[in-house]
Write a protein that holds these residues in place. Sequence first.
Motif, mmCIF file in Angstrom:
data_model
loop_
_atom_site.group_PDB
_atom_site.id
_atom_site.type_symbol
_atom_site.label_atom_id
_atom_site.label_comp_id
_atom_site.label_asym_id
_atom_site.label_seq_id
_atom_site.Cartn_x
_atom_site.Cartn_y
_atom_site.Cartn_z
ATOM 1 N N GLY A 21 0.774 -1.220 0.000
ATOM 2 C CA GLY A 21 0.000 0.000 0.000
ATOM 3 C C GLY A 21 0.813 1.280 0.000
ATOM 4 O O GLY A 21 0.263 2.354 0.060
ATOM 5 N N ASN A 65 -7.216 -3.603 -11.966
ATOM 6 C CA ASN A 65 -7.056 -3.237 -10.560
ATOM 7 C C ASN A 65 -6.742 -4.515 -9.785
ATOM 8 O O ASN A 65 -7.631 -5.216 -9.327
ATOM 9 N N TYR A 67 -5.588 -6.880 -6.826
ATOM 10 C CA TYR A 67 -5.718 -6.819 -5.375
ATOM 11 C C TYR A 67 -5.726 -8.219 -4.782
ATOM 12 O O TYR A 67 -5.912 -9.212 -5.478
ATOM 13 N N SER A 68 -5.532 -8.277 -3.457
ATOM 14 C CA SER A 68 -5.692 -9.513 -2.699
ATOM 15 C C SER A 68 -6.343 -9.170 -1.373
ATOM 16 O O SER A 68 -5.975 -8.173 -0.739
ATOM 17 N N GLU A 69 -7.285 -9.989 -0.966
ATOM 18 C CA GLU A 69 -7.908 -9.846 0.347
ATOM 19 C C GLU A 69 -7.500 -11.002 1.252
ATOM 20 O O GLU A 69 -8.120 -11.234 2.280
ATOM 21 N N GLY A 74 -2.986 -8.810 2.299
ATOM 22 C CA GLY A 74 -3.845 -7.975 1.479
ATOM 23 C C GLY A 74 -3.104 -6.805 0.851
ATOM 24 O O GLY A 74 -2.183 -6.245 1.434
ATOM 25 N N ASP A 76 -3.858 -3.661 -2.612
ATOM 26 C CA ASP A 76 -4.681 -3.160 -3.710
ATOM 27 C C ASP A 76 -3.846 -2.131 -4.443
ATOM 28 O O ASP A 76 -3.522 -1.083 -3.881
ATOM 29 N N GLY A 78 -4.683 -0.370 -6.978
ATOM 30 C CA GLY A 78 -5.476 0.689 -7.590
ATOM 31 C C GLY A 78 -5.576 0.501 -9.095
ATOM 32 O O GLY A 78 -5.150 -0.510 -9.652
ATOM 33 N N VAL A 98 -5.006 -13.705 -5.727
ATOM 34 C CA VAL A 98 -4.953 -12.394 -6.367
ATOM 35 C C VAL A 98 -6.037 -12.322 -7.442
ATOM 36 O O VAL A 98 -6.245 -13.277 -8.185
ATOM 37 N N CYS A 100 -8.634 -9.283 -9.996
ATOM 38 C CA CYS A 100 -8.803 -7.960 -10.592
ATOM 39 C C CYS A 100 -10.208 -7.473 -10.251
ATOM 40 O O CYS A 100 -11.184 -8.180 -10.524
ATOM 41 N N ARG A 101 -10.311 -6.278 -9.671
ATOM 42 C CA ARG A 101 -11.633 -5.739 -9.318
ATOM 43 C C ARG A 101 -12.475 -5.433 -10.549
ATOM 44 O O ARG A 101 -13.691 -5.439 -10.484
#
Length: 114
Positions: A21, A65, A67-69, A74, A76, A78, A98, A100-101
């Motif tokens: 981040g 985008n 990201y990983s939660e 985690g 992101d 962007g 991983v 992609c949003r």
Amino acid sequence: MSLRRTLGAALLAATLSLTAGVAVPLAADPAAIVSQKGRHFTPKEIEVKRGDMVRFVNDDFYGHNVYSETEGAGFDIGLQAPGEERDVVLEKLGIVDVRCRIHPRMRLKITVTE
């Protein structure tokens, strides 16, 4: 895309990346490079060591985008414009899921080892 936006994206990609981040300079030699193209990650699975840097390269004609939660891993990056590269450092051992949003079917499995 306008020339101004293209130049801005190129300048940003050349100087910044993401690590947990936080924007940092791009590393010279990432442990792995993952391409985003055709709504797919290539390769679909990678293995890296704890603390390694993974570079995400948008080789597509549209934004992604990544990201990983995954708990403890985690991140992101962007909105990543075409041609941009961003780095992520992975510290947590285990499997990192991983996605992609923008394109929910895109999936990448990263195994982080000692």
